[in-house]
Design a protein around this motif. Structure first.
Motif, PDB file in Angstrom:
ATOM      1  N   ALA A   1       4.567   0.405   6.168  1.00  0.00           N
ATOM      2  CA  ALA A   1       3.422   0.489   5.255  1.00  0.00           C
ATOM      3  C   ALA A   1       3.304  -0.814   4.478  1.00  0.00           C
ATOM      4  O   ALA A   1       2.208  -1.298   4.213  1.00  0.00           O
ATOM      5  CB  ALA A   1       3.586   1.669   4.308  1.00  0.00           C
TER       6      ALA A   1
ATOM      7  N   TYR B   1       5.972  -2.922  -5.150  1.00  0.00           N
ATOM      8  CA  TYR B   1       6.778  -3.452  -4.048  1.00  0.00           C
ATOM      9  C   TYR B   1       7.594  -4.650  -4.526  1.00  0.00           C
ATOM     10  O   TYR B   1       8.795  -4.734  -4.265  1.00  0.00           O
ATOM     11  CB  TYR B   1       5.889  -3.848  -2.865  1.00  0.00           C
ATOM     12  CG  TYR B   1       6.666  -4.556  -1.783  1.00  0.00           C
ATOM     13  CD1 TYR B   1       7.438  -3.838  -0.877  1.00  0.00           C
ATOM     14  CD2 TYR B   1       6.673  -5.949  -1.695  1.00  0.00           C
ATOM     15  CE1 TYR B   1       8.190  -4.479   0.091  1.00  0.00           C
ATOM     16  CE2 TYR B   1       7.419  -6.595  -0.735  1.00  0.00           C
ATOM     17  CZ  TYR B   1       8.169  -5.862   0.158  1.00  0.00           C
ATOM     18  OH  TYR B   1       8.924  -6.511   1.110  1.00  0.00           O
TER      19      TYR B   1
ATOM     20  N   ALA C   1      -2.355   2.912   5.844  1.00  0.00           N
ATOM     21  CA  ALA C   1      -1.035   3.433   5.496  1.00  0.00           C
ATOM     22  C   ALA C   1      -0.983   4.181   4.169  1.00  0.00           C
ATOM     23  O   ALA C   1      -0.095   4.999   3.963  1.00  0.00           O
ATOM     24  CB  ALA C   1      -0.019   2.279   5.458  1.00  0.00           C
ATOM     25  N   TRP C   2      -1.914   3.898   3.276  1.00  0.00           N
ATOM     26  CA  TRP C   2      -1.840   4.415   1.907  1.00  0.00           C
ATOM     27  C   TRP C   2      -2.921   5.449   1.639  1.00  0.00           C
ATOM     28  O   TRP C   2      -3.888   5.554   2.382  1.00  0.00           O
ATOM     29  CB  TRP C   2      -1.946   3.249   0.914  1.00  0.00           C
ATOM     30  CG  TRP C   2      -0.846   2.252   1.110  1.00  0.00           C
ATOM     31  CD1 TRP C   2      -0.902   1.093   1.821  1.00  0.00           C
ATOM     32  CD2 TRP C   2       0.488   2.354   0.628  1.00  0.00           C
ATOM     33  NE1 TRP C   2       0.318   0.462   1.803  1.00  0.00           N
ATOM     34  CE2 TRP C   2       1.188   1.215   1.079  1.00  0.00           C
ATOM     35  CE3 TRP C   2       1.165   3.289  -0.144  1.00  0.00           C
ATOM     36  CZ2 TRP C   2       2.532   0.984   0.792  1.00  0.00           C
ATOM     37  CZ3 TRP C   2       2.502   3.060  -0.441  1.00  0.00           C
ATOM     38  CH2 TRP C   2       3.169   1.925   0.018  1.00  0.00           C
TER      39      TRP C   2
ATOM     40  N   GLY D   1       5.861   4.154   6.630  1.00  0.00           N
ATOM     41  CA  GLY D   1       5.031   5.352   6.568  1.00  0.00           C
ATOM     42  C   GLY D   1       5.053   5.932   7.969  1.00  0.00           C
ATOM     43  O   GLY D   1       4.342   5.454   8.847  1.00  0.00           O
ATOM     44  N   GLY D   2       5.918   6.890   8.222  1.00  0.00           N
ATOM     45  CA  GLY D   2       6.156   7.331   9.592  1.00  0.00           C
ATOM     46  C   GLY D   2       6.996   6.271  10.281  1.00  0.00           C
ATOM     47  O   GLY D   2       7.997   5.819   9.752  1.00  0.00           O
TER      48      GLY D   2
ATOM     49  N   ILE E   1       9.016  -0.674   3.577  1.00  0.00           N
ATOM     50  CA  ILE E   1       8.772   0.746   3.336  1.00  0.00           C
ATOM     51  C   ILE E   1       7.958   1.259   4.510  1.00  0.00           C
ATOM     52  O   ILE E   1       6.891   0.721   4.823  1.00  0.00           O
ATOM     53  CB  ILE E   1       8.037   0.959   2.003  1.00  0.00           C
ATOM     54  CG1 ILE E   1       8.931   0.464   0.863  1.00  0.00           C
ATOM     55  CG2 ILE E   1       7.656   2.426   1.826  1.00  0.00           C
ATOM     56  CD1 ILE E   1       8.263   0.430  -0.482  1.00  0.00           C
TER      57      ILE E   1
END
Length: 114
Positions: A14, A87, A56-57, A9-10, A7
């Motif tokens: 992440a 996840y 990231a979160w 993030g940008g 996954i």
């Protein structure tokens, strides 16, 4: 063959298989350095992955306590436990649905290792 779930993030992952292993190892060992030893990674590499996870979160996934011995250590936050559980749930569903003719064809079309 395996199916890996990542996954982003940008442009940065992440979470993916490696970061999930780091989170598992921290949860199991209670320490960043012990997690590194368990995964045969340097402390610096583990620390960089933890830092990347926490950035990231929307909330930290790993919290650390300075000190060493019984006073120090690391653990997943409640939010981190949720991230890892969700996840792993997605990962299990992806693996379960990846089988079938298309997957079998792709696996058969791979060059042998070596």
């Amino acid at each position: 063959m395996k199916v890996n779930v990542q996954i982003l993030g940008g442009s940065e992952p992440a979470i993916g298989p490696g970061k999930a292993l780091v989170m598992d190892a921290i949860a199991r060992t209670g320490s960043i350095s012990a997690a590194g030893r368990d995964l045969k990674m340097s402390y610096r590499r583990i620390w960089l992955l933890v830092d990347s996870l926490n950035r990231a979160w929307i909330a930290p996934v790993v919290e650390t306590r300075a000190g060493g011995g019984k006073m120090g250590g690391a653990q997943l936050t409640a939010f981190g436990e949720q991230v890892l559980d969700r996840y792993r749930s997605i990962e299990a569903r992806m693996v379960a649905t990846a089988g079938g003719a298309d997957f079998d064809w792709l696996v058969a079309a791979l060059k042998p290792e070596g």
